[in-house]
Design a protein around this motif. Structure first.
Motif, mmCIF file in Angstrom:
data_model
loop_
_atom_site.group_PDB
_atom_site.id
_atom_site.type_symbol
_atom_site.label_atom_id
_atom_site.label_comp_id
_atom_site.label_asym_id
_atom_site.label_seq_id
_atom_site.Cartn_x
_atom_site.Cartn_y
_atom_site.Cartn_z
ATOM 1 N N ARG A 158 0.674 -1.158 0.078
ATOM 2 C CA ARG A 158 -0.115 0.015 -0.062
ATOM 3 C C ARG A 158 0.852 1.329 -0.115
ATOM 4 N N LEU A 198 2.251 6.427 4.169
ATOM 5 C CA LEU A 198 2.193 7.830 4.990
ATOM 6 C C LEU A 198 3.396 7.967 5.675
ATOM 7 N N SER A 234 -0.345 2.504 4.446
ATOM 8 C CA SER A 234 -1.971 2.950 5.093
ATOM 9 C C SER A 234 -2.488 1.807 5.832
ATOM 10 N N ASP A 260 -8.721 3.740 0.576
ATOM 11 C CA ASP A 260 -7.416 3.018 0.489
ATOM 12 C C ASP A 260 -7.447 1.963 -0.734
#
Lengths: 259, 425, 608
Positions: free
Chosen positions: B210, B213, B218, B277
């Protein structure tokens, strides 16, 4: 390892494999196992629980006879140079990337056997010792003293024949050289390949055959878009062969029956 | 004869009956210990895992159990930090469940690794880049916190209170409870996240990988949120189950409804973020790496229904039920929704672990399936039996539900002579 | 001052804190880690001086040159010898781990079994020696011994009367031969491969078929039909030489009939004939039991260039009175009383039924010399364990792809275990002849001709034999060397037309045997890497079926099944492979399978 190489030119070892020349004889697999003291199969082992640091797959173009074409693709640790997935996964530094050679190393003595690195590897190039390794009586006499045998419950993989690298370095050091002679450091699979399909050398040295091969339009790397910068370059003149490096196709491909 | 250990004013079944209840669980425990011993002594060849399916049922169940065990930290957080006093009724039970879940997971992990004797290497040679290092550190620390939180519950036992020094110790520990709740919350948030990161960082597995961040993918945040969302649901579910089995009123219904409401709110936030997401992953993360997301669902039995079940059936639906006060009032709806939420998080963990392993990464890989061996199932049942046994003992001898006595007096006053003391335990 | 309990506790606490600042606990932790690295039972290989030794691999008749990396003189790794005129630096998987062959669990355990029955049997008479790898010096010794005791020297089949010179060929048609997969000398074939167009007619997608320029998928068992059909077309183009009887045999095989038999189209067959005719020199290489295909060579342009007379290394004059070689097929049924089989140098595996037919009813006995318990030892009255490569001294005849005569030794690299017997010694002694120096005598005979060159492995230098002393020649051969004749081989005599046994028909599955390499020699236990720990090759006793065929038989992937032919039955493991034609069965060679599947066998597969 790092300190040993201080002051030396950094190498970036890699391979080029001409799949158009691979005959699928399996010589590399056997030579690798012999060189690296990989034990013969446990009676319960199969192709999913075996130990084959290098494994040759038969891959076809998905078509029926007479348009069917097949190639043999040797797969081993692709020695990822960036964001090395297994190195980032290992919780206890049993995996290292040697900055002086670019080789992704595995320290089985440090390994906990959690297999997170295996989950992380997109090439399935890591193998777990599901059983205690057993050599038939007497066969230990044929084992290579330059490579420590592994124990049950740890992960192992191709390390470009680290034992040979070490021996070549010692030889170079003994004769006062700081750079090792490329002829002294040739992994077992490269030496074994009867067609010379596998070539090995320093990718950062433009004069080597692998460096030249890596820059030809025929060369490609497996799953290059993952951004892990593998150092195994495959070569083929055929377009469909180049496409096997891409992600799986939308429709589930016919399962390769062998390989 | 063990009557002296049971708290005053609590009604528990006879010793014989209690032993009868224990018997099948002890048998299961023995079978489980045998299975686990086989794996430890003969090696992991006893499992059906293999080089491609390097992680199997154990990791899936571990992740699920830990997500469900999140009720312990999150209830503590709600009670001690956010001061939701109603939850005092379930906090002890939540701590025991948390302890059971975490210690059980650690035991299974110890069987799951090839060289358990080297487990401490992680502390000695930690790889700061590894999510598993983060997980190991946090789970070990949090297990310690849970143990410390569990001790006061044990020390409150009638017999133990007769020893003066124990009383002092318990009193001192109690002062620590806010610190522990805060530390526990932090650790727990962190490692739930790390567990999510475990798969989200796998660059080599585009199905699990994913966007990041900061340094975390995520899934790090989604795992925290999903665990926080279903933790209370699981406490709700187990409390209801204990009430049913013991045939006693243990907590005021408001406490359960509050748990449901918190769970519903967090679940809706989670599902929303999960949808965002998923969209980012499908349209960007996966595509950039050359993997067309539709291909992930082209292999039976993992069709698109998996995604639908995870997001809608076990996500939006239970969240909606839990958010409607009228439905929350009805125990049937409340409990069903909580169960669905728990299933949702289990499915999410299943997808993250098992489906990730099953899917091919190379174009000439096979799609693989695996069925756990009986040894794997046995080793997990060992933990289930262990959990039931620890909880049973705790329920019998310690005050897991502080308001139980009060509720009994109230109901006895309302319906005299009705309830005979025949609890399941 | 009085010490109380509190003081002691304080001391202990202080010590505990203090010790953390000493190296002691840290050292202990590190040592504990070291301890866990020495897992019990893991062998520790011994170090020693590193050397290179050279020999020739004798696990199969190709006899590739080997450089063995040795520690304290024990071989620990094998590699090819660069620049070798025959093997071209290449080794196959079997050879690369050849040094581990002595440790295969299937090896016949050296026991106290005595070779005395051999002498008794020879004294009794009616004895025959079956040689699986003819053309060796040992073969000559057997012939001399049989001449002395009026016994029979049997081979099966005789080596082809001609050799291929693939580097002179521009088109190669392989009819079911594993051309790129172990045929001839692998290194030599691979080197020549760049120079010829390869057409592989094969019923399965073998490795050679995968790697060929053209793969023609023919019906299993239709190899002779294809050869005949091609002969029919080529005969119309007025070839210079035609084997006797061929024109008559091929006359009926019109392209239409060939197409019918092989499942190729008429156009494909005509195109194939054109390709062979126009893009010459062309050669045809045949797999098992296709003498038609071998004879086809006479019709093609390669006769005398790409196909030359087969040469054998010279032998001493005195040997020439030895018994002639008799082909097993021409031995009368039920005529052999005692059969001695030398399986220490394996070649093509002959189904046991073929051999058993030749034995006298009731009173016959079979004595097998072998290092493997999985071959003929299973059928023997007495199995005598022998040495295995690299324990034994033997020589290797020139392979089918060597246009010149060659002589090289497989010199031992390690000592054989106690209790093994040397079949040549035993048989020679029993027959009362002295053959202890036969190899040296032959080397001297070669040296006497003053022809050819000696290629030395250690330095890669070729020296004319006439420049060497006999002693040096012999020593060089023992230390890793190969003599290759320089005499030009001419065109071979035209072969006689020998039709092969016709393919069996019927509703059963047509069997194609693959991976013949495993048949003779189990080799290193590490061969498990290629067929057990991966699916690169079909493992012994495994059979691949088309999924549709398997479904019709109720067989799932991995199912155990019984393979039954007219000759018997054995257990196999089923593997599903869409590459196998429906109705066909691809079986890996192994003694059990080969015992019941002769050429063009048909089989039933029933779930076990």
């Amino acid at each position: 390892m790092i300190s040993e190489n201080k002051g030396n030119k950094k190498a970036r070892y890699g391979m080029s494999i001409d799949v158009d020349r691979c005959t699928g004889c399996g010589g590399c697999m056997v030579a690798c196992a012999s060189e690296n003291n990989v034990a013969p199969a446990n009676p319960g082992a199969n192709d999913r629980k075996g130990l084959t640091w290098i494994r040759v797959f038969k891959v076809d173009n998905g078509q029926e006879y007479p348009n069917k074409r097949s190639v043999f693709v040797p797969m081993m640790c692709q020695q990822c140079g960036e964001e090395t997935p297994c190195y980032l996964a290992c919780p206890q530094q049993a995996v290292d990337v040697d900055p002086s050679t670019g080789i992704v190393g595995q320290m089985p003595e440090r390994c906990l056997g959690c297999r997170y690195c295996m989950a992380a590897c997109p090439y399935h190039a890591r193998y777990f010792n599901w059983w205690d390794p057993v050599w038939p009586a007497g066969m230990e006499k044929t084992m290579n003293p330059d490579v420590a045998p592994r124990m049950r419950g740890v992960v192992e993989k191709c390390n470009f024949c680290h034992g040979r690298w070490h021996a070549a370095r010692q030889k170079a050091a003994a004769s006062g050289n700081r750079v090792l002679d490329p002829a002294d450091y040739v992994p077992a699979c490269v030496e074994a390949c009867p067609t010379g399909a596998i070539r090995f050398g320093d990718l950062s040295d433009a004069s080597t055959e692998v460096a030249r091969n890596s820059k030809t339009p025929d060369s490609f790397r497996m799953l290059e878009k993952l951004g892990t910068e593998p150092k195994i370059y495959y070569m083929s003149k055929r377009q469909w062969v180049k496409e096997i490096a891409e992600a799986p196709k939308l429709t589930p491909q016919k399962e390769p029956a062998r390989g | 004869m063990d009557k002296d250990f049971i708290a005053r004013g609590m009604q528990r079944c006879s010793t014989g009956k209690f032993l009868l209840w224990l018997f099948p669980w002890v048998a299961l425990l023995i079978f489980g210990v045998y299975s686990a011993a086989l794996c430890l002594i003969k090696g992991l060849n006893q499992t059906n895992m293999d080089n491609r399916f390097a992680f199997g049922a154990w990791i899936f169940l571990d992740l699920t159990v830990i997500a469900l065990g999140a009720g312990a930290f999150f209830t503590g957080f709600l009670l001690y930090i956010l001061k939701m006093k109603e939850l005092k009724a379930v906090i002890n039970s939540a701590v025991v469940i948390g302890f059971v879940c975490y210690s059980g997971a650690v035991v299974v992990l110890a069987v799951d690794v090839g060289q358990p004797l080297r487990a401490w290497f992680t502390f000695w040679y930690p790889n700061v880049h590894s999510m598993l290092t983060e997980v190991t550190f946090c789970i070990s620390c949090y297990l310690m916190v849970l143990l410390i939180e569990y001790i006061p519950i044990v020390l409150k036992n009638r017999k133990l209170r007769e020893i003066p020094s124990m009383l002092v110790f318990e009193h001192e520990l109690h002062k620590l409870i806010y610190v522990l709740a805060a530390v526990g919350t932090f650790l727990s948030f962190f490692h739930q996240g790390s567990l999510g990161g475990l798969y989200g960082v796998l660059r080599g597995r585009p199905f699990a990988f994913r966007e990041h961040l900061g340094i975390w993918p995520s899934t790090f945040f989604l795992f925290i949120l999903s665990a926080a969302a279903v933790g209370p649901s699981f406490i709700l579910l187990t409390t209801w189950l204990v009430e049913k089995i013991s045939r006693k009123k243990l907590v005021p219904p408001e406490a359960l409804r509050l748990l449901g409401r918190v769970s519903g709110m967090l679940l809706s936030v989670y599902v929303l973020l999960k949808c965002v997401d998923t969209l980012i992953w499908m349209n960007r993360t996966s595509m950039v790496r050359g993997f067309v997301p539709a291909q992930y669902y082209a292999f039976e039995p993992f069709g698109e229904w998996v995604l639908f079940a995870e997001l809608v059936l076990f996500g939006i639906v239970p969240a909606a039920i839990l958010l409607v006060p009228k439905l929350r009032e009805k125990t049937g709806w409340l409990v069903s929704a909580a169960a669905m939420a728990c299933c949702g998080v289990a499915l999410n963990r299943f997808v993250q672990t098992i489906q990730t392993m099953a899917l091919p990464t190379l174009s000439f890989d096979k799609f693989l399936m695996y069925t756990p061996s009986w040894q794997e199932i046995g080793a997990f049942l060992m933990v289930v039996a262990y959990g039931v046994l620890v909880y049973s003992f705790s329920f019998r001898y310690f005050e897991l539900f502080p308001q139980e006595r009060q509720l009994r007096i109230e109901s006895a006053a309302a319906k005299p002579q009705h309830e005979t003391a025949v609890g399941g335990r | 001052m009085e010490t109380n309990r509190r003081d002691l506790l304080k001391l202990a606490g202080g010590a505990a804190v203090g010790i953390v600042f000493t190296p002691v606990p840290w050292r202990l932790i590190t040592d504990a880690a070291l301890w866990s690295e020495n897992w019990p039972g893991t062998p520790q290989p011994a170090h020693g001086p590193l050397t290179a030794r050279y020999t020739n691999c004798s696990l199969c008749p190709a006899g590739c040159a080997v450089r063995a990396r040795c520690i304290s003189n024990r071989p620990i790794g094998m590699a090819g010898v660069a620049g070798h005129p025959l093997s071209q630096g290449a080794l196959c998987a079997l050879g690369l781990a050849g040094h581990q062959a002595p440790y295969h669990p299937d090896r016949l355990k050296p026991a106290s079994a005595s070779a005395a029955p051999v002498a008794q049997a020879i004294a009794k008479g009616g004895v025959a020696v079956l040689d699986l790898r003819p053309g060796r010096t040992a073969s000559w010794t057997y012939r001399r011994a049989m001449a002395a005791v009026k016994g029979l020297y049997v081979t099966a089949p005789q080596p082809l009367p001609f050799a291929y010179n693939l580097s002179a060929a521009r088109t190669v048609l392989s009819i079911g031969a594993p051309l790129i997969d172990g045929w001839g000398t692998p290194g030599n074939v691979l080197r020549a491969r760049a120079g010829f167009h390869l057409i592989q007619a094969d019923s399965v997608e073998s490795r050679s078929a995968s790697l060929a320029d053209t793969w023609l998928r023919i019906n299993p068992g239709s190899e002779p039909a294809l050869a005949l059909g091609l002969a029919q077309i080529l005969l119309q183009r007025k070839p210079k030489a035609v084997p006797a009887g061929m024109a008559e045999a091929a006359a009926q095989m019109t392209p239409a009939r060939t197409a019918d038999a092989t499942a190729l189209s008429e156009k494909e067959i005509l195109d194939l004939a054109d390709a062979l005719f126009q893009n010459g020199p062309s050669v045809v290489v045949a797999g098992e039991a296709a003498p038609e295909a071998a004879a086809l060579n006479a019709l093609l342009g390669g006769w005398g260039q790409a196909v030359v007379a087969r040469q054998e290394a010279p032998v001493p004059e005195s040997w020439k009175t030895a018994a002639p070689a008799t082909e097993l097929a021409s031995v009368p049924d039920g005529s052999i009383h005692t059969l001695l089989i030398d399986e220490s140098a394996p070649g093509d595996y002959i189904p046991w039924g073929v051999i058993a037919k030749k034995l006298a009813r009731g009173s016959s006995s079979v004595i097998v010399f072998s290092w493997s318990g999985t071959g003929y030892a299973r059928h023997a009255n007495l199995a005598l364990p022998t040495a295995v490569f690299p324990e034994a001294l033997d020589d290797l005849p020139a392979p089918a792809d060597s246009p010149a005569a060659a002589f090289r030794l497989s010199a031992p690299l390690v000592e054989p275990p106690a209790g093994v017997v040397n079949p040549v010694e035993v048989i020679a002694k029993a027959a009362g002849i002295d053959a202890s120096a036969a190899l040296r005598e032959r080397a001297d005979a070669i040296h006497k001709t003053a022809r050819g060159n000696l290629f030395r492995y250690a330095d890669g230098v070729s020296t004319p034999v006439k420049d060497l002393k006999p002693e040096d020649f012999w020593n060089a051969l023992n230390e890793g060397g190969c003599w290759i004749d320089t005499a030009q081989a001419g065109a071979p005599p035209l072969p006689k037309w020998v039709p092969s046994a016709s393919a069996a028909g019927g509703a059963d599955l047509a069997v194609t045997i693959v991976e013949r390499r495993f048949a003779g020699a189990p080799g290193s236990p590490l061969m498990s890497k290629v067929y057990k720990e991966s699916n690169l090759q079909l493992g012994p006793n495994r059979a691949a079926l088309n999924p549709a065929t398997a479904a019709g038989l109720g067989l799932a992937d991995g199912a155990r099944a019984a393979l039954t032919t007219a000759a018997g039955s054995c257990e196999i493991e089923v593997i599903l492979d869409p590459a196998v034609s429906p109705g066909a069965l691809e079986v890996a060679a192994g003694p059990e399978v080969l015992d019941i599947c002769g050429a063009f066998a048909r089989a039933k597969v029933v779930r076990a």
